[in-house]
Design a protein around this motif. Sequence first.
Motif, PDB file in Angstrom:
ATOM      1  N   VAL A 107       0.861  -1.193   0.000  1.00 33.44           N
ATOM      2  CA  VAL A 107       0.000   0.000   0.000  1.00 33.44           C
ATOM      3  C   VAL A 107       0.893   1.238   0.000  1.00 33.44           C
ATOM      4  O   VAL A 107       1.782   1.379   0.851  1.00 33.44           O
ATOM      5  N   LEU A 109       0.858   5.570  -0.166  1.00 32.69           N
ATOM      6  CA  LEU A 109       0.129   6.839  -0.124  1.00 32.69           C
ATOM      7  C   LEU A 109       1.043   7.910  -0.700  1.00 32.69           C
ATOM      8  O   LEU A 109       2.167   8.108  -0.212  1.00 32.69           O
ATOM      9  N   CYS A 119      -3.984   6.652  -3.059  1.00 36.88           N
ATOM     10  CA  CYS A 119      -3.693   5.401  -2.351  1.00 36.88           C
ATOM     11  C   CYS A 119      -3.582   4.285  -3.393  1.00 36.88           C
ATOM     12  O   CYS A 119      -4.574   3.924  -4.040  1.00 36.88           O
ATOM     13  N   ILE A 121      -2.839   0.395  -4.204  1.00 38.00           N
ATOM     14  CA  ILE A 121      -2.829  -0.931  -3.584  1.00 38.00           C
ATOM     15  C   ILE A 121      -2.353  -1.931  -4.624  1.00 38.00           C
ATOM     16  O   ILE A 121      -2.970  -2.092  -5.676  1.00 38.00           O
ATOM     17  N   LYS A 131      -7.085   4.601  -5.442  1.00 38.16           N
ATOM     18  CA  LYS A 131      -8.148   5.295  -4.738  1.00 38.16           C
ATOM     19  C   LYS A 131      -7.624   6.677  -4.375  1.00 38.16           C
ATOM     20  O   LYS A 131      -6.494   6.818  -3.913  1.00 38.16           O
ATOM     21  N   GLU A 132      -8.467   7.684  -4.592  1.00 38.21           N
ATOM     22  CA  GLU A 132      -8.058   9.057  -4.303  1.00 38.21           C
ATOM     23  C   GLU A 132      -8.967   9.663  -3.238  1.00 38.21           C
ATOM     24  O   GLU A 132     -10.159   9.382  -3.194  1.00 38.21           O
ATOM     25  N   GLU A 164      -5.455   2.096   9.918  1.00 41.74           N
ATOM     26  CA  GLU A 164      -6.422   2.526   8.916  1.00 41.74           C
ATOM     27  C   GLU A 164      -6.530   4.049   8.905  1.00 41.74           C
ATOM     28  O   GLU A 164      -6.501   4.683   9.972  1.00 41.74           O
ATOM     29  N   VAL A 173      -9.593   3.190   5.193  1.00 46.37           N
ATOM     30  CA  VAL A 173      -8.651   2.616   4.236  1.00 46.37           C
ATOM     31  C   VAL A 173      -7.534   1.927   5.017  1.00 46.37           C
ATOM     32  O   VAL A 173      -6.785   2.576   5.756  1.00 46.37           O
ATOM     33  N   VAL A 175      -4.049   0.568   5.535  1.00 42.71           N
ATOM     34  CA  VAL A 175      -2.804   0.937   4.863  1.00 42.71           C
ATOM     35  C   VAL A 175      -1.581   0.193   5.395  1.00 42.71           C
ATOM     36  O   VAL A 175      -0.518   0.210   4.753  1.00 42.71           O
TER      37      VAL A 175
END
Length: 404
Positions: A107, A109, A119, A121, A131-132, A164, A173, A175
């Motif tokens: 993961v 960021l 983000c 993955i 994912k934003e 998370e 999320v 992480v």
Amino acid sequence: MNFRGKVTYPDKGFYASLIWPLVQLKKFFETIHDFLIKIIWSELIQGETIVNEWASLLLFVIFTVFSIAVYRLEDYKDIILIGFVVVWFLDIWLARQRFIRGKKTLVLLEKQKENKIFCGIFLPGVKRIGKEFKSDRVECIYISQNQVRSGAFEEVLGTVWHIEVALENDCDVLVDEHRRVIDAVKKAKVLANYFKVPIIFKSSQGEGKYAEQNLSNQLALLKTIKIETNKQRWQIYLKWQLNKLGNLLKEIWKESGFFLFLLILSGFMFHYGNFANGILEFYLGRNSGVIEVPNIWMWFAPKLELLDIAEFALAIFIIVFKGWEISREKHIIIDRYRLQFFLNKKKISQVKTREIESILLLEKPSWTLLILSKDKAITIRNFQEEKELTTLAIQLEKAVKEFS
């Protein structure tokens, strides 16, 4: 910002598919085990009615079919049981190896333009999933305690701590994860400092830092807790009491009684299967003789053959060991320099009193007392009741404030 985390990838492997029928068989016996425990505990002890007639009838029919099979396969019982145990232990070993050395979900960021965080993955063998979210949507950084279940039988391998990023609208999320809680706290602080949000332990109670809810201030007078105080130090003892024997036995049986239950049940199923098989053959016209109703109490008596004695001895040893492990005396000593935790007379861990940041009660997956300092943590488990845990936490808060 560039944050990098890893999360265990849930991969059961080919072996899990190979032994799928045995897994279903174990689940069936676990269903019977849990059903009987629920009846004994709820109906006989607490006076609550929980029996569902249709579910009970279906379970009875399936149990009868399996009992006839056990009776007809009696000559192979020991081979089947030993083979099942070997398969079970092999599954646990393979699952543990995959957990230690296996695949991880990466993961990342990364800070983008206009206050946005991407983000990424990366699943093993799969392209990146993105994912934003905007940084101002982050409400807090969650840390939660989670049991790791893996393998075909989904046995508990241990505990990990998830980190998370909690967003608005209850969207979290995942992480990162760590086996040690102090490592999770250190990593969570990086995120909390960047987003300027607090760190919160999910399903926690405490005073001040990291707590999700405030700790109750009601002390309970419990015989299980003994406190000795003076100006130099506090000593707190937690002992199992005979009036809590029912809770102890229930916990021991839940943790380690399944193997003994399986041995007793297999003997019962053989005798019941013999009886049910006689009825079945009578209705099929294969047996025209008289069907005798046996002495049901004799069905529970174990055989005295060497292998059966060894199996029962092993099951009883597991239960006794687990009982000793759960019922060990907890002993905490606090002075102005350190807080020390003992099980019986063995010192487990210690932290510096002045560096204690928080004392938390964690509800899930089981009641746990967590003592956090800057660089170390102490986790204490196996409590008799919630009131005991709450009282201990309140007394520890008082002691820490006195010596800090």
